[in-house]
Motif scaffolding. Structure first.
Motif, mmCIF file in Angstrom:
data_model
loop_
_atom_site.group_PDB
_atom_site.id
_atom_site.type_symbol
_atom_site.label_atom_id
_atom_site.label_comp_id
_atom_site.label_asym_id
_atom_site.label_seq_id
_atom_site.Cartn_x
_atom_site.Cartn_y
_atom_site.Cartn_z
ATOM 1 N N THR A 7 0.619 -0.884 0.231
ATOM 2 C CA THR A 7 0.151 -0.023 -0.435
ATOM 3 C C THR A 7 1.538 1.762 0.146
ATOM 4 O OG1 THR A 7 -1.440 -0.988 0.950
ATOM 5 C CG2 THR A 7 -2.539 1.033 1.279
ATOM 6 N N LEU A 8 1.002 2.477 -1.111
ATOM 7 C CA LEU A 8 1.213 3.695 -1.149
ATOM 8 C C LEU A 8 0.497 4.404 -0.579
ATOM 9 C CD1 LEU A 8 3.052 2.339 -4.733
ATOM 10 C CD2 LEU A 8 4.197 2.444 -2.197
ATOM 11 N N THR A 9 1.551 5.715 -0.117
ATOM 12 C CA THR A 9 0.683 7.092 0.059
ATOM 13 C C THR A 9 1.306 7.879 -0.449
ATOM 14 O OG1 THR A 9 2.101 7.333 2.202
ATOM 15 C CG2 THR A 9 -0.308 6.506 2.461
ATOM 16 N N GLY A 10 0.424 9.241 -1.021
ATOM 17 C CA GLY A 10 0.958 10.292 -1.314
ATOM 18 C C GLY A 10 0.257 10.815 -3.035
ATOM 19 N N SER A 11 0.690 10.903 -3.864
ATOM 20 C CA SER A 11 -0.105 11.212 -5.418
ATOM 21 C C SER A 11 0.436 9.948 -5.897
ATOM 22 C CB SER A 11 0.897 12.052 -5.844
ATOM 23 O OG SER A 11 0.558 12.851 -7.443
ATOM 24 N N TRP A 15 3.772 8.625 -7.797
ATOM 25 C CA TRP A 15 4.154 7.025 -8.208
ATOM 26 C C TRP A 15 4.039 6.839 -9.255
ATOM 27 C CZ3 TRP A 15 6.874 4.502 -4.313
ATOM 28 C CH2 TRP A 15 6.843 5.449 -3.237
ATOM 29 N N GLN A 71 -6.578 2.885 -6.995
ATOM 30 C CA GLN A 71 -6.764 3.931 -5.822
ATOM 31 C C GLN A 71 -8.214 4.063 -6.364
ATOM 32 O OE1 GLN A 71 -5.170 8.213 -6.670
ATOM 33 N NE2 GLN A 71 -5.148 7.926 -3.917
ATOM 34 N N GLY A 75 -8.502 6.851 -1.785
ATOM 35 C CA GLY A 75 -7.744 6.970 -0.318
ATOM 36 C C GLY A 75 -5.982 6.294 -0.880
ATOM 37 N N PRO A 76 -5.389 5.708 0.172
ATOM 38 C CA PRO A 76 -4.510 4.846 0.226
ATOM 39 C C PRO A 76 -4.289 4.018 -1.717
ATOM 40 C CG PRO A 76 -5.518 3.187 1.773
ATOM 41 C CD PRO A 76 -6.208 4.647 1.216
ATOM 42 N N ILE A 77 -2.872 4.031 -1.951
ATOM 43 C CA ILE A 77 -3.125 3.295 -3.347
ATOM 44 C C ILE A 77 -3.074 1.684 -3.021
ATOM 45 C CG2 ILE A 77 -1.736 3.716 -5.426
ATOM 46 C CD1 ILE A 77 -0.823 6.530 -4.480
ATOM 47 N N GLN A 78 -3.391 0.817 -3.426
ATOM 48 C CA GLN A 78 -2.770 -0.600 -3.954
ATOM 49 C C GLN A 78 -2.129 -0.765 -4.925
ATOM 50 O OE1 GLN A 78 -4.272 -2.010 -0.951
ATOM 51 N NE2 GLN A 78 -5.041 -0.158 -0.373
#
Length: 111
Positions: A7-11, A15, A71, A75-78
């Motif tokens: 799981t990634l956070t941010g733009s 990414w 996404q 929310g968070p990026i899977q």
């Protein structure tokens, strides 16, 4: 086949750019083979798929890396990354070093 899910956070766009540039610049033989991008009708969900390929010196074959980012609602990026193609056997997988190495390069990008 090797797989990494995280799981990634941010733009989302940042990414995606970071992954594309990182994979291609990380290997002299890496190419972006194809890409797909989807946006839900309400604009709240996104999905991007990238398929990369490179030559594995150790395995003496070509391996692929498929990356999916998803996404919903900001929310968070899977993220899912799956390698394939690094085997030289007919009935079972041997010599998967190239797949593992390709996935390790990807893992370095998202850590």
């Amino acid at each position: 086949m090797a797989k990494l899910e995280t799981t990634l956070t941010g733009s989302f766009d940042e990414w995606l750019r970071r992954i594309e540039e990182g994979i291609i610049s990380g290997s002299a033989s890496a190419d972006l083979e194809d890409a797909s991008d989807f946006l839900s009708p309400d604009g709240r969900s996104r999905c991007s798929v990238r398929v990369f390929e490179r030559y594995s010196m150790i395995g003496q074959n070509r391996v692929s890396l498929s990356v999916t980012l998803f996404q919903s609602d900001g929310g968070p990026i899977q993220c899912s990354a799956i390698t394939s193609g690094g085997s030289q056997a007919v009935f079972f997988k041997i010599n998967t070093w190239g797949e593992d190495t390709f996935l390790e390069k990807f893992e370095e990008l998202v850590e």
